[in-house]
Design an enzyme around this catalytic site. Structure first.
Site, PDB file in Angstrom:
ATOM      1  N   SER A  17       0.854  -1.183   0.000  1.00 23.47           N
ATOM      2  CA  SER A  17       0.000   0.000   0.000  1.00 23.47           C
ATOM      3  C   SER A  17       0.891   1.235   0.000  1.00 23.47           C
ATOM      4  O   SER A  17       1.850   1.316   0.768  1.00 23.47           O
ATOM      5  CB  SER A  17      -0.892   0.012   1.239  1.00 23.47           C
ATOM      6  OG  SER A  17      -1.579   1.242   1.316  1.00 23.47           O
ATOM      7  N   LEU A  18       0.568   2.166  -0.865  1.00 24.23           N
ATOM      8  CA  LEU A  18       1.326   3.413  -0.961  1.00 24.23           C
ATOM      9  C   LEU A  18       0.483   4.604  -0.503  1.00 24.23           C
ATOM     10  O   LEU A  18       0.736   5.734  -0.867  1.00 24.23           O
ATOM     11  CB  LEU A  18       1.801   3.618  -2.402  1.00 24.23           C
ATOM     12  CG  LEU A  18       2.645   2.478  -2.980  1.00 24.23           C
ATOM     13  CD1 LEU A  18       2.843   2.660  -4.476  1.00 24.23           C
ATOM     14  CD2 LEU A  18       3.972   2.381  -2.259  1.00 24.23           C
ATOM     15  N   GLY A  19      -0.554   4.308   0.283  1.00 22.19           N
ATOM     16  CA  GLY A  19      -1.427   5.361   0.802  1.00 22.19           C
ATOM     17  C   GLY A  19      -2.096   6.132  -0.322  1.00 22.19           C
ATOM     18  O   GLY A  19      -2.668   5.539  -1.241  1.00 22.19           O
ATOM     19  N   GLY A  22      -1.603   5.141  -4.015  1.00 21.46           N
ATOM     20  CA  GLY A  22      -2.118   3.909  -4.594  1.00 21.46           C
ATOM     21  C   GLY A  22      -1.510   2.673  -3.977  1.00 21.46           C
ATOM     22  O   GLY A  22      -1.251   2.630  -2.783  1.00 21.46           O
ATOM     23  N   ASP A  49      -6.363  -2.675   6.044  1.00 27.47           N
ATOM     24  CA  ASP A  49      -6.905  -3.995   6.381  1.00 27.47           C
ATOM     25  C   ASP A  49      -7.949  -4.429   5.356  1.00 27.47           C
ATOM     26  O   ASP A  49      -8.006  -5.600   4.973  1.00 27.47           O
ATOM     27  CB  ASP A  49      -7.537  -3.977   7.771  1.00 27.47           C
ATOM     28  CG  ASP A  49      -6.518  -3.804   8.882  1.00 27.47           C
ATOM     29  OD1 ASP A  49      -5.327  -4.116   8.657  1.00 27.47           O
ATOM     30  OD2 ASP A  49      -6.896  -3.352   9.969  1.00 27.47           O
ATOM     31  N   GLY A  84     -15.744   6.894  11.028  1.00 22.72           N
ATOM     32  CA  GLY A  84     -15.402   6.070  12.187  1.00 22.72           C
ATOM     33  C   GLY A  84     -14.696   4.789  11.805  1.00 22.72           C
ATOM     34  O   GLY A  84     -13.830   4.782  10.937  1.00 22.72           O
TER      35      GLY A  84
END
Length: 103
Positions: A17-19, A22, A49, A84
């Protein structure tokens, strides 16, 4: 580093994951990269997750790596939409999966 894990036999598949940039997924014979979907971010809790969970679910049911990566990307983005600690829903995943651009 991900490719090295695969080449050394420590993993068959590595998803990174590269936030906001992407994600990518690497196997012995495949490399896929996708930019993050532009969504109205409510929270980042659970996005990673959800990404991994959707990929594992998809691979577990026999989908090819590319399809599993698409599910992961859509699920991670769907998790961003819920405030949330709510997670992604199947409805949102199926709405978003058509917008995934994979190279």
């Amino acid at each position: 580093a991900a490719r090295q894990l695969v080449q050394s036999g420590q993993a068959e598949i590595v998803a990174v994951s590269l936030g906001a940039s992407g994600a990518m997924v690497i196997s012995a014979d495949q490399f896929w990269q996708a930019p993050a979907l532009k969504v109205d971010v409510k929270t980042t809790i659970g996005a990673g997750d959800s990404f991994v969970g959707a990929m594992v679910w998809s691979l577990g049911r026999g989908d090819i790596l590319l399809k599993s990566f698409q599910y992961g990307m859509a699920s991670g983005a769907a998790a961003l939409l819920a405030p949330g600690t709510s997670l992604s829903t199947a409805e949102k995943i199926h709405q978003l999966i058509v917008n995934i651009s994979i190279k």
